[in-house]
Motif scaffolding. Structure first.
Motif, PDB file in Angstrom:
ATOM      1  N   VAL A 119      32.550  31.320 -36.388  1.00  0.00           N
ATOM      2  CA  VAL A 119      31.020  31.474 -36.317  1.00  0.00           C
ATOM      3  C   VAL A 119      30.370  30.077 -36.004  1.00  0.00           C
ATOM      4  N   SER A 120      29.430  30.334 -35.108  1.00  0.00           N
ATOM      5  CA  SER A 120      28.692  29.131 -34.577  1.00  0.00           C
ATOM      6  C   SER A 120      27.264  29.364 -34.852  1.00  0.00           C
ATOM      7  N   GLU A 121      26.448  28.342 -35.334  1.00  0.00           N
ATOM      8  CA  GLU A 121      25.101  28.525 -35.491  1.00  0.00           C
ATOM      9  C   GLU A 121      24.407  27.248 -34.805  1.00  0.00           C
ATOM     10  N   PHE A 122      23.563  27.567 -34.061  1.00  0.00           N
ATOM     11  CA  PHE A 122      22.550  26.669 -33.299  1.00  0.00           C
ATOM     12  C   PHE A 122      21.143  26.962 -33.400  1.00  0.00           C
ATOM     13  N   GLY A 123      20.157  25.855 -33.583  1.00  0.00           N
ATOM     14  CA  GLY A 123      18.775  26.055 -33.641  1.00  0.00           C
ATOM     15  C   GLY A 123      18.062  24.944 -33.624  1.00  0.00           C
ATOM     16  N   LEU A 124      16.735  25.028 -34.137  1.00  0.00           N
ATOM     17  CA  LEU A 124      15.935  23.840 -34.153  1.00  0.00           C
ATOM     18  C   LEU A 124      14.981  23.920 -35.502  1.00  0.00           C
ATOM     19  N   TYR A 125      14.506  22.903 -35.683  1.00  0.00           N
ATOM     20  CA  TYR A 125      13.488  22.792 -36.843  1.00  0.00           C
ATOM     21  C   TYR A 125      12.103  22.061 -36.810  1.00  0.00           C
ATOM     22  N   ALA A 126      11.354  22.028 -37.561  1.00  0.00           N
ATOM     23  CA  ALA A 126      10.025  21.369 -37.505  1.00  0.00           C
ATOM     24  C   ALA A 126       9.383  21.416 -38.885  1.00  0.00           C
ATOM     25  N   ALA A 127       8.727  20.235 -39.281  1.00  0.00           N
ATOM     26  CA  ALA A 127       8.191  19.985 -40.451  1.00  0.00           C
ATOM     27  C   ALA A 127       6.908  19.054 -40.303  1.00  0.00           C
ATOM     28  N   TYR A 128       6.085  19.504 -41.168  1.00  0.00           N
ATOM     29  CA  TYR A 128       4.947  18.518 -41.379  1.00  0.00           C
ATOM     30  C   TYR A 128       4.673  17.972 -42.820  1.00  0.00           C
ATOM     31  N   GLY A 129       4.682  16.586 -42.909  1.00  0.00           N
ATOM     32  CA  GLY A 129       4.763  15.978 -44.313  1.00  0.00           C
ATOM     33  C   GLY A 129       3.210  15.775 -44.683  1.00  0.00           C
ATOM     34  N   PHE A 130       2.954  15.604 -45.853  1.00  0.00           N
ATOM     35  CA  PHE A 130       1.446  15.347 -46.469  1.00  0.00           C
ATOM     36  C   PHE A 130       1.858  14.983 -47.792  1.00  0.00           C
ATOM     37  N   SER A 131       0.400  14.179 -48.337  1.00  0.00           N
ATOM     38  CA  SER A 131       0.360  13.733 -49.714  1.00  0.00           C
ATOM     39  C   SER A 131      -0.919  13.938 -50.206  1.00  0.00           C
ATOM     40  N   ALA A 132      -1.104  14.722 -51.230  1.00  0.00           N
ATOM     41  CA  ALA A 132      -2.134  15.203 -52.096  1.00  0.00           C
ATOM     42  C   ALA A 132      -2.717  13.919 -52.790  1.00  0.00           C
ATOM     43  N   ASN A 133      -1.808  12.959 -53.336  1.00  0.00           N
ATOM     44  CA  ASN A 133      -2.285  11.720 -53.765  1.00  0.00           C
ATOM     45  C   ASN A 133      -1.196  10.735 -53.738  1.00  0.00           C
TER      46      ASN A 133
END
Length: 298
Positions: A119-133
């Motif tokens: 079984v093979s799995e290929f993909g992509l990802y994206a994230a946005y980081g933030f700080s409240a304080n």
């Protein structure tokens, strides 16, 4: 093995080396009851609960990042969840991921020897980081991947090839408790698996809650608990039910930094228990594990 250790290992990586280069290797033992695992016996007489299996496991994980500029970083990492290569730019993180594993051609086959398939799995990802304080870090993450089976012999309604979508909301909070620095973690995630067969398509919801603190200058302890729900889209005629699964587990991680005063090294002990309780016995899973590893940060 991968699904059992995943939550613990991912959190461990976050705790030890979020943006720190490291390599970690080790091994341990896992006790598993899982009809879908190729570590389980290859000949099932019936579609009942799985038998308990004990096995030794090896573990290797690494992370390497390189700063191109003050705000741009590229990295590669590998672990239980596969291989990733990506980049961080200011508050954004995105990249590609890949994983290769084995499953049964037909996990529902009874009375004769089941065969394994790649079984093979290929993909992509994206994230946005933030700080409240100053005491908080958060991230919103999206992952997409396509899953391909070299060979399947299940009926059309149970075909497992498909696309996986995961959305998660991660938070880290820092505070003090009895003069001790404590870090709290929460992770709320939703997964939609859109398979070719609607009886293998599902929606999954997970919530993880944890805390980490130092016991002394070198030893830290982290505790986590998770609960979840998985609901399949269509009735599975093999078990004569539309399958629903309740998921819960606990994990603990003990880290020893600079053992015997060896600089840049650490020892990690991970242990945990997870259970998936379904309305069809064949889908029940139960896993416990113990893993010890040695890491080097550079």
């Amino acid at each position: 093995m991968k699904k059992v250790l995943l939550a613990s290992v991912l959190v461990s990586s976050l705790l030890l080396a979020s943006e720190q280069n490291y390599i970690e290797f080790g091994g341990g033992v896992i006790n598993s009851k899982d009809n879908f695992s190729t570590e389980n016996k290859n000949n099932n007489p019936t579609l009942n609960n799985a038998d308990k299996e004990s096995m030794g496991v090896a573990y290797l994980e690494f992370f390497y990042g390189y700063d191109l500029t003050d705000s741009l970083n590229i990295y590669a990492k590998s672990g239980i969840d596969g291989f990733k290569v990506g980049t961080n730019y200011k508050n954004f993180d995105f990249g590609l991921k890949a994983d290769i594993s084995e499953e049964w051609e037909n996990p529902f086959q009874t009375g004769t020897k089941r065969k394994e398939t790649d079984v093979s799995e290929f993909g992509l990802y994206a994230a946005y980081g933030f700080s409240a304080n100053t005491n908080h870090n958060g991230a919103i993450r999206y992952e997409f991947s396509g899953v391909n089976y070299e060979k399947e012999t299940v009926i059309d309604d149970l075909k497992r090839e498909g696309n996986r979508h995961i959305v998660s909301f991660e938070n880290l909070f820092r505070s003090k408790l009895i003069d001790k620095d404590v870090t709290y973690f929460t992770n709320l995630s939703y997964e939609k698996y859109d398979a070719d067969g609607k009886a293998s398509s599902y929606d999954r919801y997970d919530f993880l809650l944890g805390a980490s603190t130092s016991l002394n200058e070198k030893i830290s302890l982290s505790l986590f608990t998770n609960v979840g729900k998985k609901a399949y889209e269509k009735k599975n005629i093999e078990v004569d039910k539309k399958v629903d699964v309740d998921i819960y587990g606990v994990n603990a991680i003990l880290n020893w930094d600079k053992p015997f005063n060896y600089e840049n090294t650490y020892v990690s002990l991970k242990t945990g228990y997870e259970k998936e309780e379904a309305n069809a016995d064949f889908y029940d899973k139960e896993n416990s594990f113990g893993l010890i590893s040695v890491g080097y940060k550079f």
